[in-house]
Design a protein around this motif. Structure first.
Motif, PDB file in Angstrom:
ATOM      1  N   UNK A 267       0.828  -1.199   0.000  1.00 28.43           N
ATOM      2  CA  UNK A 267       0.000   0.000   0.000  1.00 28.43           C
ATOM      3  C   UNK A 267       0.866   1.254   0.000  1.00 28.43           C
ATOM      4  N   UNK A 268       0.355   2.268  -0.681  1.00 30.12           N
ATOM      5  CA  UNK A 268       0.986   3.581  -0.692  1.00 30.12           C
ATOM      6  C   UNK A 268      -0.092   4.616  -0.389  1.00 30.12           C
ATOM      7  N   UNK A 269       0.075   5.351   0.698  1.00 32.45           N
ATOM      8  CA  UNK A 269      -0.889   6.388   1.045  1.00 32.45           C
ATOM      9  C   UNK A 269      -0.514   7.701   0.364  1.00 32.45           C
ATOM     10  N   UNK A 270      -1.466   8.615   0.308  1.00 34.20           N
ATOM     11  CA  UNK A 270      -1.181   9.918  -0.280  1.00 34.20           C
ATOM     12  C   UNK A 270      -0.088  10.644   0.508  1.00 34.20           C
ATOM     13  N   UNK A 271      -0.027  10.380   1.829  1.00 36.93           N
ATOM     14  CA  UNK A 271       0.970  11.037   2.673  1.00 36.93           C
ATOM     15  C   UNK A 271       2.397  10.596   2.333  1.00 36.93           C
ATOM     16  N   UNK A 272       2.535   9.446   1.660  1.00 30.30           N
ATOM     17  CA  UNK A 272       3.874   8.962   1.321  1.00 30.30           C
ATOM     18  C   UNK A 272       4.410   9.565   0.037  1.00 30.30           C
ATOM     19  N   UNK A 273       3.585  10.325  -0.668  1.00 28.86           N
ATOM     20  CA  UNK A 273       3.991  10.873  -1.975  1.00 28.86           C
ATOM     21  C   UNK A 273       5.262  11.721  -1.895  1.00 28.86           C
ATOM     22  N   UNK A 274       5.436  12.602  -0.877  1.00 29.21           N
ATOM     23  CA  UNK A 274       6.686  13.381  -0.818  1.00 29.21           C
ATOM     24  C   UNK A 274       7.932  12.499  -0.713  1.00 29.21           C
ATOM     25  N   UNK A 275       7.856  11.386   0.046  1.00 30.08           N
ATOM     26  CA  UNK A 275       9.010  10.499   0.173  1.00 30.08           C
ATOM     27  C   UNK A 275       9.258   9.715  -1.117  1.00 30.08           C
ATOM     28  N   UNK A 276       8.183   9.318  -1.784  1.00 30.40           N
ATOM     29  CA  UNK A 276       8.346   8.657  -3.085  1.00 30.40           C
ATOM     30  C   UNK A 276       9.038   9.610  -4.056  1.00 30.40           C
ATOM     31  N   UNK A 277       8.659  10.906  -4.006  1.00 31.44           N
ATOM     32  CA  UNK A 277       9.269  11.905  -4.886  1.00 31.44           C
ATOM     33  C   UNK A 277      10.750  12.092  -4.560  1.00 31.44           C
ATOM     34  N   UNK A 278      11.110  12.028  -3.273  1.00 38.45           N
ATOM     35  CA  UNK A 278      12.517  12.161  -2.873  1.00 38.45           C
ATOM     36  C   UNK A 278      13.330  10.985  -3.415  1.00 38.45           C
ATOM     37  N   UNK A 279      12.796   9.770  -3.264  1.00 39.48           N
ATOM     38  CA  UNK A 279      13.481   8.583  -3.795  1.00 39.48           C
ATOM     39  C   UNK A 279      13.632   8.701  -5.309  1.00 39.48           C
ATOM     40  N   UNK A 280      12.574   9.126  -5.973  1.00 40.14           N
ATOM     41  CA  UNK A 280      12.592   9.274  -7.427  1.00 40.14           C
ATOM     42  C   UNK A 280      13.654  10.279  -7.864  1.00 40.14           C
ATOM     43  N   UNK A 281      13.715  11.414  -7.168  1.00 37.21           N
ATOM     44  CA  UNK A 281      14.680  12.452  -7.531  1.00 37.21           C
ATOM     45  C   UNK A 281      16.108  11.976  -7.292  1.00 37.21           C
ATOM     46  N   UNK A 282      16.319  11.247  -6.208  1.00 35.66           N
ATOM     47  CA  UNK A 282      17.657  10.717  -5.932  1.00 35.66           C
ATOM     48  C   UNK A 282      18.093   9.761  -7.045  1.00 35.66           C
ATOM     49  N   UNK A 283      17.183   8.913  -7.488  1.00 33.20           N
ATOM     50  CA  UNK A 283      17.519   7.953  -8.536  1.00 33.20           C
ATOM     51  C   UNK A 283      17.810   8.646  -9.866  1.00 33.20           C
ATOM     52  N   UNK A 284      17.143   9.776 -10.101  1.00 31.18           N
ATOM     53  CA  UNK A 284      17.389  10.522 -11.335  1.00 31.18           C
ATOM     54  C   UNK A 284      18.806  11.082 -11.373  1.00 31.18           C
ATOM     55  N   UNK A 285      19.312  11.547 -10.232  1.00 33.49           N
ATOM     56  CA  UNK A 285      20.600  12.241 -10.198  1.00 33.49           C
ATOM     57  C   UNK A 285      21.745  11.381  -9.684  1.00 33.49           C
ATOM     58  N   UNK A 286      21.457  10.136  -9.325  1.00 29.50           N
ATOM     59  CA  UNK A 286      22.533   9.257  -8.856  1.00 29.50           C
ATOM     60  C   UNK A 286      23.346   8.764 -10.043  1.00 29.50           C
TER      61      UNK A 286
END
Length: 383
Positions: A267-286
């Motif tokens: 499950x992914x709640x709406x409240x987890x969206x900022x952390x998902x975005x942080x992980x996504x951004x890290x993967x983009x620039x790693x």
């Protein structure tokens, strides 16, 4: 003929009966008789020719008999039989204010789009593990074209992703010398769904709390199939104001064991969206670090007495063709490879692959073991 009936044939019926404890007690070229192995007081007749003029009539009699014997709703039984060779991944968008199992058009669009993105991202990670795919593998894009969506289901808003599955114990044998290209292509579906299940579970664990995941944790998650593309697929749904939660559940085919370590739902709640975005951004620039993943059977084993490592040859598919990939394995992994070879268990290996044209293919292995997307760990341990 109903939607489910059109997808039911003799093979689906027999596999369903076998998986539910029924036993074959008599047969002829035209029909089979099966007996309920649990109660012993019910028998059903299975028509064996789907092209026969009375097949639909005989099928409906069979379904009626199963309803009486199993005391279950006929539509549920039909759905189970029709999907016996399928892994079904259900994407569910939940919101307390949904009306008549409907969601706003934009949220529905994002859910269907995310289904396609999840399949492509998971297929890409089944081929290569890397944080961001600037150029998705062609095979991953082609794979998504063959995956189908089922009818939306009641219960918030549910979109089923349908993937083919088959029993690997029927296609692998001890000390197998070659892989079957058609079989390997078919098993890719199950491997992709297993990758999706594991990657979503790892991502869910990373973003389930309030703590920002560390760079090391995100890096480890890449090895489990997490990528920016997977994150974006999840983000696309939970960022919508019309969705409070994205629930992804996995109903594995009854003809093959659930992948080892798989979970029934994430499950992914709406409240987890900022952390998902942080992980996504890290993967983009790693840094772009990629490891290939290969699946196959061990055909060569070479080790001299006293050596600390052994040389192993794995026949796999590379570019749609059979090819031997050589790897040096330490003592523990070499003995594991020997067991897989002797028992006819396919393997999976991850690492840096050197497959230069005209040269012997070699892999610097970082992970090696039985392909648990097809076999449960208990099956391997007791094999």
């Amino acid at each position: 003929m109903t939607f489910f009936e059109s997808r039911i044939g003799p093979d689906e019926i027999r596999s369903y009966l076998h998986s539910h404890g029924w036993m074959l007690i008599a047969q002829s070229p035209l029909a089979q008789i099966w007996k309920n192995g649990s109660t012993g007081d019910a028998e059903v007749m299975v028509p064996m020719h789907a092209g026969a003029s009375d097949f639909t009539k005989r099928l409906r009699i069979l379904l009626s008999d199963l309803v009486y014997s199993e005391q279950r709703d006929q539509k549920a039984i039909e759905a189970d039989i029709a999907s016996i060779f399928l892994d079904v991944t259900n994407l569910r968008a939940a919101h307390s204010s949904l009306i008549d199992d409907s969601i706003p058009l934009q949220a529905g669009y994002e859910l269907f789009t995310s289904a396609q993105k999840l399949v492509v991202a998971s297929a890409a990670a089944t081929i290569r593990r890397q944080g961001h795919f600037r150029n998705l593998p062609l095979r991953a894009r082609d794979h998504a074209k063959g995956v189908r969506l089922g009818h939306t289901k009641r219960g918030s808003y549910i979109v089923p992703i349908l993937s083919q599955a088959r029993a690997p114990e029927l296609v692998y044998e001890a000390q197998q010398q070659h892989i079957d290209i058609d079989v390997e292509e078919t098993l890719f579906d199950r491997r992709v769904t297993a990758t999706m299940s594991r990657a979503l579970d790892v991502l869910s664990s990373l973003v389930s709390g309030s703590r920002v995941p560390t760079h090391s944790e995100i890096g480890d998650a890449v090895g489990e199939g997490v990528s920016r593309e997977l994150c974006r697929a999840v983000e696309g749904v939970i960022k919508s104001e019309a969705v409070e939660e994205l629930d992804v559940s996995f109903n594995w085919s009854k003809v093959a064991s659930p992948p080892a370590g798989s979970v029934p739902a994430v499950k992914f709640s709406r409240e987890s969206e900022p952390l998902v975005a942080i992980v996504s951004d890290h993967l983009l620039h790693s840094p772009k670090v990629a490891e290939h993943v290969i699946f196959g059977v061990i055909t060569e084993l070479k080790r001299r007495p006293g050596d600390s490592t052994g040389r192993v040859g794995v026949e796999t598919l590379l570019g749609g063709r059979r090819k031997i990939v050589w790897m040096d394995l330490g003592d523990e992994s070499y003995h594991l490879a020997l067991r897989c070879h002797d028992r006819g268990v396919p393997i999976v290996a991850r690492g840096v692959l050197n497959n230069a044209p005209g040269r012997i293919a070699v892999m610097d292995v970082s992970e090696f073991g039985p392909d648990v997307s097809l076999f449960s760990q208990s099956q391997f341990d007791h094999n």
